[in-house]
Structure formats: C-alpha cells, structure tokens
Design an enzyme around this catalytic site. Structure first.
Site, mmCIF file in Angstrom:
data_model
loop_
_atom_site.group_PDB
_atom_site.id
_atom_site.type_symbol
_atom_site.label_atom_id
_atom_site.label_comp_id
_atom_site.label_asym_id
_atom_site.label_seq_id
_atom_site.Cartn_x
_atom_site.Cartn_y
_atom_site.Cartn_z
ATOM 1 N N ASN A 107 38.452 -32.226 43.093
ATOM 2 C CA ASN A 107 38.635 -32.530 44.510
ATOM 3 C C ASN A 107 37.453 -32.019 45.320
ATOM 4 O O ASN A 107 36.824 -31.055 44.914
ATOM 5 C CB ASN A 107 39.908 -31.827 45.021
ATOM 6 C CG ASN A 107 41.139 -32.373 44.364
ATOM 7 O OD1 ASN A 107 41.317 -33.565 44.274
ATOM 8 N ND2 ASN A 107 41.998 -31.466 43.892
ATOM 9 N N TYR A 132 45.388 -32.929 54.467
ATOM 10 C CA TYR A 132 45.224 -32.313 53.149
ATOM 11 C C TYR A 132 44.017 -32.962 52.485
ATOM 12 O O TYR A 132 43.191 -33.590 53.147
ATOM 13 C CB TYR A 132 46.555 -32.524 52.391
ATOM 14 C CG TYR A 132 46.678 -31.836 51.068
ATOM 15 C CD1 TYR A 132 46.683 -30.449 50.982
ATOM 16 C CD2 TYR A 132 46.817 -32.573 49.903
ATOM 17 C CE1 TYR A 132 46.794 -29.820 49.746
ATOM 18 C CE2 TYR A 132 46.941 -31.951 48.673
ATOM 19 C CZ TYR A 132 46.923 -30.569 48.603
ATOM 20 O OH TYR A 132 47.046 -29.947 47.384
ATOM 21 N N ARG A 187 36.058 -20.500 46.620
ATOM 22 C CA ARG A 187 35.914 -21.768 45.893
ATOM 23 C C ARG A 187 36.858 -22.783 46.535
ATOM 24 O O ARG A 187 37.945 -23.028 46.067
ATOM 25 C CB ARG A 187 36.259 -21.534 44.412
ATOM 26 C CG ARG A 187 35.746 -22.548 43.455
ATOM 27 C CD ARG A 187 36.700 -23.719 43.219
ATOM 28 N NE ARG A 187 38.011 -23.355 42.758
ATOM 29 C CZ ARG A 187 39.121 -23.966 43.192
ATOM 30 N NH1 ARG A 187 39.090 -24.924 44.086
ATOM 31 N NH2 ARG A 187 40.302 -23.587 42.734
ATOM 32 N N LYS A 215 47.879 -26.514 53.103
ATOM 33 C CA LYS A 215 48.895 -26.339 52.047
ATOM 34 C C LYS A 215 50.247 -26.054 52.689
ATOM 35 O O LYS A 215 51.275 -26.588 52.268
ATOM 36 C CB LYS A 215 48.514 -25.171 51.127
ATOM 37 C CG LYS A 215 47.267 -25.404 50.300
ATOM 38 C CD LYS A 215 47.577 -26.057 48.960
ATOM 39 C CE LYS A 215 46.291 -26.448 48.244
ATOM 40 N NZ LYS A 215 46.486 -27.250 47.053
ATOM 41 N N ASP A 254 48.028 -21.412 42.573
ATOM 42 C CA ASP A 254 48.221 -22.857 42.620
ATOM 43 C C ASP A 254 47.168 -23.610 41.819
ATOM 44 O O ASP A 254 47.454 -24.626 41.187
ATOM 45 C CB ASP A 254 48.164 -23.280 44.088
ATOM 46 C CG ASP A 254 48.479 -24.738 44.292
ATOM 47 O OD1 ASP A 254 49.395 -25.231 43.621
ATOM 48 O OD2 ASP A 254 47.818 -25.369 45.125
ATOM 49 N N ASP A 255 45.938 -23.107 41.837
ATOM 50 C CA ASP A 255 44.855 -23.815 41.154
ATOM 51 C C ASP A 255 44.984 -23.713 39.641
ATOM 52 O O ASP A 255 44.551 -24.601 38.920
ATOM 53 C CB ASP A 255 43.504 -23.256 41.607
ATOM 54 C CG ASP A 255 43.360 -23.396 43.098
ATOM 55 O OD1 ASP A 255 43.351 -24.529 43.576
ATOM 56 O OD2 ASP A 255 43.311 -22.359 43.788
ATOM 57 N N GLU A 295 45.148 -19.254 46.534
ATOM 58 C CA GLU A 295 44.540 -20.575 46.596
ATOM 59 C C GLU A 295 43.030 -20.470 46.717
ATOM 60 O O GLU A 295 42.513 -19.734 47.567
ATOM 61 C CB GLU A 295 45.118 -21.300 47.834
ATOM 62 C CG GLU A 295 44.844 -22.773 47.882
ATOM 63 C CD GLU A 295 45.588 -23.558 46.802
ATOM 64 O OE1 GLU A 295 46.802 -23.401 46.670
ATOM 65 O OE2 GLU A 295 44.922 -24.339 46.106
ATOM 66 N N ASP A 296 42.353 -21.200 45.896
ATOM 67 C CA ASP A 296 40.897 -21.374 46.008
ATOM 68 C C ASP A 296 40.110 -20.067 46.015
ATOM 69 O O ASP A 296 39.126 -19.922 46.756
ATOM 70 C CB ASP A 296 40.560 -22.263 47.216
ATOM 71 C CG ASP A 296 41.045 -23.699 46.994
ATOM 72 O OD1 ASP A 296 41.697 -23.951 45.964
ATOM 73 O OD2 ASP A 296 40.774 -24.561 47.848
HETATM 74 O O1 LIG Z 1 43.913 -28.731 47.359
HETATM 75 C C1 LIG Z 1 43.938 -29.644 46.520
HETATM 76 O O2 LIG Z 1 43.852 -30.831 46.796
HETATM 77 C C2 LIG Z 1 44.150 -29.292 45.077
HETATM 78 C C3 LIG Z 1 43.651 -27.931 44.834
HETATM 79 O O3 LIG Z 1 44.363 -26.948 44.904
HETATM 80 C C4 LIG Z 1 42.216 -27.754 44.648
HETATM 81 O O4 LIG Z 1 41.497 -28.731 44.401
HETATM 82 O O5 LIG Z 1 41.772 -26.616 44.776
HETATM 83 MG MG LIG Z 2 43.215 -25.238 45.456
#
Ligand SMILES: O=C([O-])CC(=O)C(=O)O
Ligand SMILES: [Mg+2]
Length: 601
Positions: free
Chosen positions: A447, A139, A192, A210, A305-306, A282-283
């Site tokens: 991150n 991760y 992203r 994830k 999640d973001d 996600e992202d």
């Molecule tokens: O994945 C991770 O560490 C946290 C997160 O969702 C991101 O930074 O987009």
């Molecule tokens: Mg993310």
C-alpha cells in the site's frame, strides 16, 4: 424500545412558566441488551450543560439544519441555523453532492474531515452508507497522500500527540483527552507509514483513519476510540526541511530512551484506561513492530495490525483461493516477496493453519519460501542478514537474488508481495506464474496503490484472466476476454474492526494468534461461490459491516469457549449482545416526540 432520559439544562428558555420539564431538555438513548454483561448506560451524554452556540460547535451534538423547531427553541439555538428544518436524508444529498464536486481525492479527504469535525453522526452515516466510494478516501490509498501532505491538509488537530519531550508526563497528557471511557487506541510512531516510509508526525492520518473504520465498519462508538501519534522525531530529511512540518525536526530517538518511552506509554494507558484497553500498533518500523508485539502481548491487550491483521486478511484470501484451485493448503508452494511485518505475519499464520490441517511444523514451513532485499532466504547464504523470524523459513537451496529467476526456478503456486516495491511483479514474473499454474494465485499487497507490486489489470491480462488476484489497495474492476473481474482488496480493514469489536465487547485481555486464525477462517467462509466466480476473494465492500459483526460474533464464541473472555455473565445470544453495543448513526433526539410546550395561563 426502552428510553433512558438524561437531562440537558436549558435554563434560559424556560423560566417562570415552566412545568416539570422546565429545567431540562433531553437526550433519548436506546436501552442496551438485557442479555450478557451490561455496559454503563448506553450513550448517556456527558455534555449535560452544553447549550446555545456551543451545541452547534460540538461535532458530537451538532445536527446542523436537522435540529427540530422544538430542539432549536429548547436548546437556545433558534435563529442560529437557517429556518428550514432538513431531514438527514436531505443533508446526505448535500454531502454527496459536495463530495462528488471536489476535483481530487485529496480534496474529498479534506471535505470529509471537515464534516467529521462539525457533525460526527452525519459523517459516519454517510461513510457507513457509502463504504465503497468513501473508504478509499478516509483510508487507503488517499490517507497515504494526506499523510504525505499533512502540513498542508492540517486544519484541526484530531487525536493525541505525545512527544519524546513529554517523557515522564505521558499519563498527564492522556488525562487531557476529554473522553474517560476509551476502549481502543490506535498508535503509531510514524516510522513506516503504509509503504511510504518515515513520515514522522504526519503519520497521525493513519490512526485517525483506522479508528474511523473502527466506527464505520466495526460499529465501535467514536468516543471509545483514541488515535495517538508518538513523536520521537523523524529521519526523513525532507520533513526536516518542510516549513509546515508539525512534529519535532530531530532525528528519531532510538535505543533505551525510545524503549523507555514506549514502556511508559503502555503503563500510562493501562493506568488511565485499564488493562483491558485495546492498543493496536500500526505502522511502526519493522524491527520495533516485532519486538513490541512479543514484549507486550502477554501483559496488555494489544496486537499489531501490520503483522497480525494483514496476516489474517491474506490468509483468508488464500483459504478462499483454495476453493478455486481445488487444493489443500499443503498442496501449495508459497513464495513471499519481502520478509517484513506483513509477510512474516502471513507466513506464520499460514504455518499455524497448515498445522491445524494436520501437517507438522516442519512440513508447513517447508512449503513457504521467502525473498528479501538480499535475495532468496537460504541457509548460510553469502549475503547474510537472516535473523529472527526469517530463519524459520530459510531453505537448503542454491542462492538466487532475482525474483524473475526465483519464480521461474521454484514455480510457486501462490505469490505474495508486501515489500512496497512498486512493480516488483514484472511481466516476466506474472507470465512465469501463468506458465506453471492453471490458476496462479497472485497477491500484490503493498500500500498505497502507488506501491503495489502490479496492478489488477496487469495480473488479469497477462494471465488471460486465469489468475486469482488480491491487492492491498483498491483496484477497479477490469475486463479480459469479455469477462469482468472484481479484484479483492486484501486489506486488514476486513479484519481489525471485527477483531476489535469482539475483543472489546467480550473483555478479552490478551490476543492470541488463534484469534486471527479464526477471524481469517470466518472471513473466508463469508465469500460465496458467486463472489469467487467474479474473481472476488473477499465479500464486497458494501457488506464489510456485516462481515465485522460476524467476525466479532465468531470470536465471541471462541473466547467464551476457551476462557479468554472476561465479560460476564456470558451472553447466550452473542450476536444480539454485540449488536447492542453498535454505534447508532441516527441522530440523537434531544426532545421526546411526546413533549409539548407547557400551557401558559
Ligand atoms: O493501512 C492499510 O491500508 C493497510 C496497512 O495497515 C498498511 O499498509 O500498513
Ligand atoms: Mg498499517
């Protein structure tokens, strides 16, 4: 313990002299809880005809040298593994030895992925038992590096790749996925990836990572998890020139065609796996993330999640910090550096929390100040660009665009960064926070580590150990004036596995914001005074599995109370009910202990 016994054909081994066991060897699975709604028979295998070398090649079945003699003989793999039978503990030592011998984190990532590809149970057992060491590898932050170099790291495909060229056929592609009972999907379009920008199809590392935490931290069976990469092209020129790139080397498709593609995807998921299948976004790029959340949250079972996961973990950190600063939420002035998915999500959730604390919405919003790439967000600022959610937080105030100047002027008590601008919390910013607050709260959430606003060491050193600090990526403990601090990792990994577990087991159809507020409150309550004394705003990582279970249980109480659950009958003991779903990292027994070779005449 109740055993369900499912037959696995072992025809070749047994022939003429066979007894009643002649046609079969067995997988023994644990019975499920008698309280609450019943799952279809737990861990009943769908590989009943696999035998011989195909067993070793199947990571879901393979136990390597841990197959017992009886299993080897019955399943046609005798001689295909070395003669010594190893216990899982011995196998674990081998894994840990190999893991520690690798010279870089990326090599450790590759090693662990290879283990996941050949022996799933062993992978999860080792990961579950070594969360602190291995989570930063599978991760954040190492997964970010792996995504950047996915073309080289790539060994075997994992997850489902659906491209814009597949438009009109997404359902058929979903049907190619071998698991029928998928309950959770993590999907990205790679626009992203963490704070690293557009990585296109290389972003697949994120849904895979994830979902490995869904299992390792949330106990959700890996067969129920499906990572998906939607390849709509990439605007990253470097990837267009990368000879190893695995996706379409074309600019991103946008506009109506893109929206139709995502619509078709959501419909296809519901058709294939039902409306209760959880879809975690996600992202995605900022703009799309907000749009899709609004568009789909009342139709499907989905969350971002973001926006929401990060909001909950940051809010939990803020709640815990109040016990140190001895203040109420509304006593604080919050300054957000960045007004993207994470920070808007956090700001909205803190607003909700302040309203729960008794504030009016206007009062709550007045406590929250935001800075974006054009400076402080003020009403009618000359640089413009105040649209959507940002508007809600715009202030009647003079315009300033330099963070150092803004911090010095506003004197916030809480400073939160999530704009992926490495080093944004300069020495001056941190010193200014230290000058105006007895216990300044500083969260550097971007991150991976390379994008953090400041390091833990910088924050603790410059504030002489007075700051209350959290970061999105892990930082090692550091010692200032003889006191050691353990920086909290304010990463959504504390939230999404538990939320997903609660949602899936209780059959929640739509995920309202209050779910995340409850998750945040639950998480912050699990932080002990001892944790706080060491600088930890979150429970230690080695407790994160119990944390996820507690969050899921808390959510179960909430969703049954509010009528948001659809799994009936309602279980009386929610925790026991949820525990009965948890993935068991112990090997399956393919032959019952009591089984004996049939007597020959
Ligand atoms: O994945 C991770 O560490 C946290 C997160 O969702 C991101 O930074 O987009
Ligand atoms: Mg993310």
């Amino acid at each position: 313990m109740a055993y369900n016994i499912a037959a696995v054909t072992a025809r070749k081994i047994f022939s003429s002299n066979s007894s009643k066991f002649a046609q079969s060897c067995y997988v023994i699975t644990r019975g499920s809880s008698s309280d609450g709604p019943q799952e279809p028979k737990k861990e009943l295998i769908n590989h009943s005809r696999v035998r011989g070398i195909d067993i070793l090649r199947n990571p879901k079945l393979n136990k390597g040298t841990a197959f017992t003699l009886k299993e080897r003989q019955l399943m046609g793999i005798h001689g295909l593994v070395p003669p010594t039978v190893r216990s899982v503990e011995e196998q674990t030592i081998r894994v840990l030895t190999n893991f520690s011998k690798r010279s870089s984190d990326l090599d450790r990532f590759i090693y662990l992925m290879a283990l996941q590809d050949r022996n799933e149970k062993l992978f999860y057992k080792v990961l579950c038992e070594n969360v602190e060491e291995m989570m930063p590898i599978v991760y954040t932050p190492t997964v970010g590096q792996a995504c950047q170099q996915y073309g080289v790291v790539f060994r075997r495909p994992r997850g489902l790749f659906i491209s814009i060229k597949d438009k009109g056929h997404i359902y058929e592609i979903l049907c190619n996925w071998p698991e029928r009972n998928v309950k959770a999907i993590v999907v990205t379009d790679g626009e992203r990836i963490l704070g690293l920008g557009d990585l296109g199809a290389y972003g697949m590392g994120i849904p895979v990572g994830k979902l490995s935490l869904y299992t390792a931290l949330g106990g959700i069976h890996p067969a129920k998890c499906l990572p998906i990469l939607l390849d709509v092209g990439t605007n990253n020129e470097k990837l267009h020139e990368d000879p190893l790139y695995i996706g379409h080397c074309e600019p991103r498709v946008t506009g109506q065609e893109y929206d139709d593609f995502i619509d078709e995807f959501m419909q296809a998921v519901a058709k294939r796996y039902g409306y209760s299948c959880l879809v975690q976004f996600e992202d995605f790029g900022n703009h799309n993330a907000f749009r899709f959340l609004e568009k789909y949250r009342d139709v499907y079972c989905t969350f971002n999640d973001d926006i929401q996961g990060t909001a909950a973990v940051a809010a939990a950190g803020v709640f815990a910090s109040l016990r140190i600063t001895k203040t109420k939420l509304t006593d604080n002035k919050f300054l957000f550096q960045g007004a993207g998915e994470a920070n808007i999500g956090i700001a909205e959730l803190l607003t909700l929390a302040m309203i729960e604390e008794g504030a009016t919405e206007q009062e709550a919003r007045s406590k929250i100040w935001m800075v974006d790439s054009r400076g402080l967000i003020t009403k009618g600022r000359p640089s413009g660009g105040i649209s959507g959610h940002k508007k809600e937080f715009a202030k009647d105030y003079k315009h300033m665009d330099n963070l150092e100047e803004i911090v010095e002027d506003l004197k916030p008590s809480v400073l939160i960064g999530a704009a992926a601008i490495a080093g944004a919390f300069t020495e001056k910013v941190i010193l200014s926070m230290a000058a105006h607050n007895e216990r300044p709260v500083i969260f550097a959430l971007s991150n991976p580590t390379s994008k953090a606003e400041c390091s833990a060491e910088e924050a603790y050193t410059l504030t002489e150990g007075r700051c209350v600090f959290a970061s999105g990526s892990p930082f090692p403990a550091c010692t200032v004036n003889g006191k050691t601090f353990y920086p909290g990792q304010g990463n959504n990994a504390y939230i999404f596995p538990g939320v997903a577990l609660g949602v899936i087991t209780c059959g929640v159809r739509h995920i309202e914001d209050k779910i995340f507020l409850h998750a945040a409150q639950c998480l912050s309550k699990l932080v002990t005074d001892e944790n706080l004394a060491e600088g930890r705003l979150y429970p230690p990582l080695n407790q994160i599995q119990e944390v996820s279970l507690k969050i899921a249980t808390e959510l179960a109480e909430f969703v049954y109370r509010t009528g948001a659950a659809s799994a009936y009958p309602e279980p009386k003991d929610k925790e026991a009910y949820i525990r009965s779903f948890l993935y068991d990292t112990n090997y399956e027994q393919f032959v019952p202990d009591t089984w004996e070779w049939p007597e020959t005449k």
